[in-house]
Scaffold this motif. Structure first.
Motif, PDB file in Angstrom:
ATOM      1  N   VAL A  85       0.820  -1.211   0.000  1.00  0.00           N
ATOM      2  CA  VAL A  85       0.000   0.000   0.000  1.00  0.00           C
ATOM      3  C   VAL A  85       0.853   1.260   0.000  1.00  0.00           C
ATOM      4  O   VAL A  85       1.906   1.316   0.618  1.00  0.00           O
ATOM      5  N   GLY A  86       0.371   2.285  -0.700  1.00  0.00           N
ATOM      6  CA  GLY A  86       0.980   3.597  -0.629  1.00  0.00           C
ATOM      7  C   GLY A  86       2.256   3.759  -1.424  1.00  0.00           C
ATOM      8  O   GLY A  86       3.125   4.544  -1.068  1.00  0.00           O
ATOM      9  N   ASN A  87       2.374   3.036  -2.515  1.00  0.00           N
ATOM     10  CA  ASN A  87       3.491   3.192  -3.432  1.00  0.00           C
ATOM     11  C   ASN A  87       2.914   3.606  -4.788  1.00  0.00           C
ATOM     12  O   ASN A  87       1.730   3.894  -4.894  1.00  0.00           O
ATOM     13  N   ASN A  88       3.713   3.650  -5.793  1.00  0.00           N
ATOM     14  CA  ASN A  88       3.242   3.991  -7.131  1.00  0.00           C
ATOM     15  C   ASN A  88       3.489   2.806  -8.059  1.00  0.00           C
ATOM     16  O   ASN A  88       4.088   2.938  -9.109  1.00  0.00           O
ATOM     17  N   MET A  89       3.027   1.641  -7.612  1.00  0.00           N
ATOM     18  CA  MET A  89       3.234   0.402  -8.353  1.00  0.00           C
ATOM     19  C   MET A  89       2.116   0.194  -9.373  1.00  0.00           C
ATOM     20  O   MET A  89       1.019   0.719  -9.217  1.00  0.00           O
ATOM     21  N   THR A  90       2.421  -0.595 -10.380  1.00  0.00           N
ATOM     22  CA  THR A  90       1.417  -0.997 -11.360  1.00  0.00           C
ATOM     23  C   THR A  90       1.430  -2.519 -11.442  1.00  0.00           C
ATOM     24  O   THR A  90       2.372  -3.168 -11.016  1.00  0.00           O
ATOM     25  N   GLY A  91       0.382  -3.037 -12.002  1.00  0.00           N
ATOM     26  CA  GLY A  91       0.271  -4.481 -12.135  1.00  0.00           C
ATOM     27  C   GLY A  91      -1.077  -4.908 -11.615  1.00  0.00           C
ATOM     28  O   GLY A  91      -1.922  -4.083 -11.274  1.00  0.00           O
ATOM     29  N   SER A  92      -1.280  -6.193 -11.547  1.00  0.00           N
ATOM     30  CA  SER A  92      -2.544  -6.697 -11.014  1.00  0.00           C
ATOM     31  C   SER A  92      -2.353  -8.117 -10.507  1.00  0.00           C
ATOM     32  O   SER A  92      -1.407  -8.811 -10.881  1.00  0.00           O
ATOM     33  N   PHE A  93      -3.240  -8.477  -9.637  1.00  0.00           N
ATOM     34  CA  PHE A  93      -3.324  -9.846  -9.153  1.00  0.00           C
ATOM     35  C   PHE A  93      -4.615 -10.409  -9.741  1.00  0.00           C
ATOM     36  O   PHE A  93      -5.690 -10.271  -9.162  1.00  0.00           O
ATOM     37  N   THR A  94      -4.488 -10.978 -10.926  1.00  0.00           N
ATOM     38  CA  THR A  94      -5.641 -11.514 -11.645  1.00  0.00           C
ATOM     39  C   THR A  94      -6.066 -12.835 -11.008  1.00  0.00           C
ATOM     40  O   THR A  94      -5.296 -13.436 -10.260  1.00  0.00           O
ATOM     41  N   PRO A  95      -7.280 -13.313 -11.318  1.00  0.00           N
ATOM     42  CA  PRO A  95      -7.688 -14.612 -10.769  1.00  0.00           C
ATOM     43  C   PRO A  95      -6.697 -15.726 -11.088  1.00  0.00           C
ATOM     44  O   PRO A  95      -6.426 -16.575 -10.224  1.00  0.00           O
ATOM     45  N   ARG A 120      -5.116   1.273  -8.516  1.00  0.00           N
ATOM     46  CA  ARG A 120      -3.742   1.185  -9.019  1.00  0.00           C
ATOM     47  C   ARG A 120      -3.354  -0.259  -9.280  1.00  0.00           C
ATOM     48  O   ARG A 120      -2.653  -0.555 -10.233  1.00  0.00           O
ATOM     49  N   ILE A 121      -3.758  -1.152  -8.369  1.00  0.00           N
ATOM     50  CA  ILE A 121      -3.378  -2.557  -8.472  1.00  0.00           C
ATOM     51  C   ILE A 121      -4.631  -3.412  -8.287  1.00  0.00           C
ATOM     52  O   ILE A 121      -4.964  -3.791  -7.160  1.00  0.00           O
ATOM     53  N   PRO A 122      -5.341  -3.707  -9.361  1.00  0.00           N
ATOM     54  CA  PRO A 122      -6.496  -4.596  -9.211  1.00  0.00           C
ATOM     55  C   PRO A 122      -6.053  -5.926  -8.608  1.00  0.00           C
ATOM     56  O   PRO A 122      -4.998  -6.449  -8.942  1.00  0.00           O
ATOM     57  N   CYS A 123      -6.868  -6.440  -7.689  1.00  0.00           N
ATOM     58  CA  CYS A 123      -6.455  -7.640  -6.959  1.00  0.00           C
ATOM     59  C   CYS A 123      -7.656  -8.534  -6.697  1.00  0.00           C
ATOM     60  O   CYS A 123      -8.552  -8.169  -5.938  1.00  0.00           O
ATOM     61  N   ALA A 124      -7.648  -9.707  -7.309  1.00  0.00           N
ATOM     62  CA  ALA A 124      -8.751 -10.660  -7.158  1.00  0.00           C
ATOM     63  C   ALA A 124      -8.672 -11.449  -5.855  1.00  0.00           C
ATOM     64  O   ALA A 124      -9.662 -12.044  -5.443  1.00  0.00           O
ATOM     65  N   CYS A 125      -7.516 -11.464  -5.191  1.00  0.00           N
ATOM     66  CA  CYS A 125      -7.381 -12.267  -3.975  1.00  0.00           C
ATOM     67  C   CYS A 125      -7.031 -11.443  -2.745  1.00  0.00           C
ATOM     68  O   CYS A 125      -6.704 -12.008  -1.700  1.00  0.00           O
ATOM     69  N   CYS A 126      -7.129 -10.130  -2.838  1.00  0.00           N
ATOM     70  CA  CYS A 126      -6.819  -9.297  -1.681  1.00  0.00           C
ATOM     71  C   CYS A 126      -7.914  -9.394  -0.630  1.00  0.00           C
ATOM     72  O   CYS A 126      -9.087  -9.514  -0.955  1.00  0.00           O
ATOM     73  N   THR A 127      -7.493  -9.345   0.621  1.00  0.00           N
ATOM     74  CA  THR A 127      -8.434  -9.347   1.730  1.00  0.00           C
ATOM     75  C   THR A 127      -8.757  -7.932   2.174  1.00  0.00           C
ATOM     76  O   THR A 127      -9.734  -7.711   2.878  1.00  0.00           O
ATOM     77  N   MET A 128      -7.919  -6.964   1.774  1.00  0.00           N
ATOM     78  CA  MET A 128      -8.160  -5.559   2.073  1.00  0.00           C
ATOM     79  C   MET A 128      -7.668  -4.732   0.897  1.00  0.00           C
ATOM     80  O   MET A 128      -6.619  -5.024   0.325  1.00  0.00           O
ATOM     81  N   CYS A 129      -8.445  -3.708   0.545  1.00  0.00           N
ATOM     82  CA  CYS A 129      -8.061  -2.800  -0.525  1.00  0.00           C
ATOM     83  C   CYS A 129      -8.012  -1.381   0.015  1.00  0.00           C
ATOM     84  O   CYS A 129      -8.855  -0.981   0.826  1.00  0.00           O
ATOM     85  N   CYS A 130      -7.029  -0.606  -0.450  1.00  0.00           N
ATOM     86  CA  CYS A 130      -6.865   0.777  -0.025  1.00  0.00           C
ATOM     87  C   CYS A 130      -6.871   1.682  -1.246  1.00  0.00           C
ATOM     88  O   CYS A 130      -6.713   1.228  -2.376  1.00  0.00           O
ATOM     89  N   ASP A 131      -7.049   2.996  -0.998  1.00  0.00           N
ATOM     90  CA  ASP A 131      -7.005   3.968  -2.082  1.00  0.00           C
ATOM     91  C   ASP A 131      -5.956   5.035  -1.781  1.00  0.00           C
ATOM     92  O   ASP A 131      -5.264   4.975  -0.752  1.00  0.00           O
ATOM     93  N   ALA A 132      -5.844   6.014  -2.678  1.00  0.00           N
ATOM     94  CA  ALA A 132      -4.814   7.044  -2.554  1.00  0.00           C
ATOM     95  C   ALA A 132      -4.974   7.884  -1.287  1.00  0.00           C
ATOM     96  O   ALA A 132      -4.011   8.451  -0.786  1.00  0.00           O
ATOM     97  N   GLU A 133      -6.177   7.974  -0.752  1.00  0.00           N
ATOM     98  CA  GLU A 133      -6.419   8.752   0.467  1.00  0.00           C
ATOM     99  C   GLU A 133      -6.199   7.924   1.728  1.00  0.00           C
ATOM    100  O   GLU A 133      -6.534   8.349   2.822  1.00  0.00           O
ATOM    101  N   GLN A 134      -5.668   6.725   1.575  1.00  0.00           N
ATOM    102  CA  GLN A 134      -5.388   5.807   2.679  1.00  0.00           C
ATOM    103  C   GLN A 134      -6.648   5.296   3.369  1.00  0.00           C
ATOM    104  O   GLN A 134      -6.642   4.923   4.533  1.00  0.00           O
ATOM    105  N   CYS A 135      -7.754   5.316   2.626  1.00  0.00           N
ATOM    106  CA  CYS A 135      -8.964   4.661   3.080  1.00  0.00           C
ATOM    107  C   CYS A 135      -8.818   3.192   2.715  1.00  0.00           C
ATOM    108  O   CYS A 135      -8.493   2.860   1.580  1.00  0.00           O
ATOM    109  N   CYS A 136      -9.033   2.320   3.678  1.00  0.00           N
ATOM    110  CA  CYS A 136      -8.911   0.890   3.429  1.00  0.00           C
ATOM    111  C   CYS A 136     -10.213   0.203   3.805  1.00  0.00           C
ATOM    112  O   CYS A 136     -10.874   0.578   4.762  1.00  0.00           O
TER     113      CYS A 136
END
Length: 153
Positions: A85-95, A120-136
């Motif tokens: 969280v909180g970096n400028n990464m790209t990519g995704s965790f697809t199914p 920024r990073i779509p994630c099909a298996c994440c248990t928590m997602c955050c945004d640029a405002e640090q809302c998770c």
């Protein structure tokens, strides 16, 4: 013989950037935990991360990493917790990538910047997602919590 902290750092190029004791690197029962949060580290995550076959927990939150998530990260079959969280990464965790990775255990978390209409990073298996405002948001719930209120990876 067990490797010293210095030897472990020399084997992982990213750690040469770590100031002082900013790095938490623990080997516990043949599992490795790496936590390098809030250190203003920049650049890309090196592909050598894939050499950490026993890596169980990885937390690289709130640095200045950029570029693509190294594909070697997807191949770490023992990874049970990670947080990018909180970096400028790209990519995704697809199914299909998630199917290859070990799914989070009951106390595990997969956390990325995957919240919102344009994550920024779509994630099909994440248990928590955050945004640029640090809302998770815990997947499957509504609401916003601070990462400070959540146990780190």
């Amino acid at each position: 013989a067990a490797a010293t902290r210095r030897e472990l750092l020399l084997d992982f190029p990213l750690c040469a950037l770590c100031p002082g004791d900013a790095l938490v690197w623990i080997k516990h029962h043949a599992r490795t935990f790496v936590q390098i949060d809030n250190n203003k580290l920049a650049g890309s995550i090196p592909s050598e991360i894939g050499k950490l076959a026993n890596l169980a927990r990885l937390s690289l939150d709130h640095n200045r990493f950029m570029g693509a998530i190294p594909t070697e990260l997807y191949q770490l079959s023992n990874l049970e917790k990670f947080s990018l969280v909180g970096n400028n990464m790209t990519g995704s965790f697809t199914p299909s990538i998630c199917d290859e990775m070990q799914q989070p255990t009951e106390d595990g978390d997969f956390v990325t910047d995957c919240l919102g209409d344009s994550p920024r990073i779509p994630c099909a298996c994440c248990t928590m997602c955050c945004d640029a405002e640090q809302c998770c948001d815990m997947v499957g719930t509504d609401g916003c919590i601070s990462l400070d209120d959540h146990e780190p990876a």
